[in-house]
Design a protein around this motif. Structure first.
Motif, PDB file in Angstrom:
ATOM      1  N   VAL A  16      -6.937   9.853   6.457  1.00 49.29           N
ATOM      2  CA  VAL A  16      -6.521   8.538   5.984  1.00 49.29           C
ATOM      3  C   VAL A  16      -5.028   8.570   5.669  1.00 49.29           C
ATOM      4  O   VAL A  16      -4.500   9.533   5.112  1.00 49.29           O
ATOM      5  CB  VAL A  16      -7.348   8.094   4.748  1.00 49.29           C
ATOM      6  CG1 VAL A  16      -7.081   8.974   3.551  1.00 49.29           C
ATOM      7  CG2 VAL A  16      -7.072   6.649   4.412  1.00 49.29           C
ATOM      8  N   SER A  46      -1.938   5.849   4.251  1.00 48.19           N
ATOM      9  CA  SER A  46      -1.655   4.543   3.670  1.00 48.19           C
ATOM     10  C   SER A  46      -0.350   4.005   4.249  1.00 48.19           C
ATOM     11  O   SER A  46       0.686   4.666   4.190  1.00 48.19           O
ATOM     12  CB  SER A  46      -1.545   4.673   2.149  1.00 48.19           C
ATOM     13  OG  SER A  46      -1.279   3.423   1.573  1.00 48.19           O
ATOM     14  N   GLY A  97       0.355  -0.070   1.760  1.00 49.77           N
ATOM     15  CA  GLY A  97      -0.726  -0.287   0.811  1.00 49.77           C
ATOM     16  C   GLY A  97      -2.101  -0.466   1.436  1.00 49.77           C
ATOM     17  O   GLY A  97      -3.083  -0.632   0.719  1.00 49.77           O
ATOM     18  N   ARG A  98      -2.191  -0.438   2.754  1.00 48.79           N
ATOM     19  CA  ARG A  98      -3.477  -0.574   3.437  1.00 48.79           C
ATOM     20  C   ARG A  98      -3.856   0.760   4.051  1.00 48.79           C
ATOM     21  O   ARG A  98      -3.009   1.486   4.560  1.00 48.79           O
ATOM     22  CB  ARG A  98      -3.390  -1.637   4.540  1.00 48.79           C
ATOM     23  CG  ARG A  98      -3.168  -3.016   3.969  1.00 48.79           C
ATOM     24  CD  ARG A  98      -3.187  -4.097   5.031  1.00 48.79           C
ATOM     25  NE  ARG A  98      -4.409  -4.044   5.805  1.00 48.79           N
ATOM     26  CZ  ARG A  98      -4.461  -4.262   7.116  1.00 48.79           C
ATOM     27  NH1 ARG A  98      -3.362  -4.527   7.780  1.00 48.79           N
ATOM     28  NH2 ARG A  98      -5.605  -4.206   7.748  1.00 48.79           N
ATOM     29  N   LYS A  99      -5.147   1.063   4.049  1.00 53.55           N
ATOM     30  CA  LYS A  99      -5.629   2.316   4.621  1.00 53.55           C
ATOM     31  C   LYS A  99      -5.703   2.213   6.139  1.00 53.55           C
ATOM     32  O   LYS A  99      -6.183   1.218   6.682  1.00 53.55           O
ATOM     33  CB  LYS A  99      -7.028   2.653   4.095  1.00 53.55           C
ATOM     34  CG  LYS A  99      -7.052   3.130   2.683  1.00 53.55           C
ATOM     35  CD  LYS A  99      -8.465   3.502   2.288  1.00 53.55           C
ATOM     36  CE  LYS A  99      -8.523   3.981   0.859  1.00 53.55           C
ATOM     37  NZ  LYS A  99      -9.884   4.347   0.471  1.00 53.55           N
ATOM     38  N   HIS A 100      -5.225   3.249   6.793  1.00 56.56           N
ATOM     39  CA  HIS A 100      -5.371   3.414   8.235  1.00 56.56           C
ATOM     40  C   HIS A 100      -5.892   4.815   8.469  1.00 56.56           C
ATOM     41  O   HIS A 100      -5.671   5.706   7.651  1.00 56.56           O
ATOM     42  CB  HIS A 100      -4.026   3.237   8.947  1.00 56.56           C
ATOM     43  CG  HIS A 100      -3.542   1.830   8.969  1.00 56.56           C
ATOM     44  ND1 HIS A 100      -2.980   1.230   7.874  1.00 56.56           N
ATOM     45  CD2 HIS A 100      -3.537   0.910   9.956  1.00 56.56           C
ATOM     46  CE1 HIS A 100      -2.648  -0.002   8.190  1.00 56.56           C
ATOM     47  NE2 HIS A 100      -2.973  -0.224   9.448  1.00 56.56           N
TER      48      HIS A 100
END
Length: 156
Positions: free
Chosen positions: A5, A7, A10-13
């Motif tokens: 994972v 970030s 601020g969004r998880k990828h």
């Protein structure tokens, strides 16, 4: 196969990676999801790139791997056990170091472009995983530097 994972804004990828038994990165893809569809996409890209299917797939116990393998390459054995995918897990370490130095990644596209170049260059300098002498490793790195200098056009 393994995923990590990351970030971005601020969004998880998730960075999905396919690593061979010597620790060389074969393919990687950045996805905003962690499901069977993302695992399938990695397997399809890997098959197109390599041209032949692997004998076995080793991954952690994520159920997406088994489901993707059954759909894409059903005749291939899938192993998932605690320590079997350590090479894939350890291949994340240089990327994590670079991520800290760069203070994160700005976008998923930027990460995809960066890892495609970073992994190819890193694969050049990583010696095969067999038990080798220090001299053999040293010679491998000298040859890798010579190839790098030839491609980069650097003069020593």
């Amino acid at each position: 196969m393994d995923e990590v994972v990351i970030s971005i804004g601020g969004r998880k990828h998730w960075l999905w990676r396919a690593v061979d038994r010597d620790g060389y990165v074969l393919d990687e893809i950045v996805q905003a999801r962690r499901d069977t569809k993302a695992a399938k996409r990695l397997l399809v890209r890997l098959l197109k790139k390599q041209g032949l299917s692997p004998k076995r797939i080793v991954g952690d116990k994520l159920r997406s791997y088994g489901a993707a393998r059954r759909d894409v390459i059903p005749g291939v054995e899938h192993r998932s056990h605690k320590g079997l995918n350590n090479r894939a897990e350890n291949s994340h370490v240089p990327l994590r170091k670079r991520e800290r130095m760069m203070q994160g990644f700005r976008s998923a596209g930027g990460l995809q472009r960066f890892i495609s170049v970073f992994s190819a260059i890193r694969n050049l300098f990583v010696p095969p995983h067999q038990k080798r002498s220090a001299l053999a490793t040293h010679i491998h790195r000298i040859r890798a530097m010579a190839q790098w200098n030839a491609v980069a056009g650097a003069t020593v």
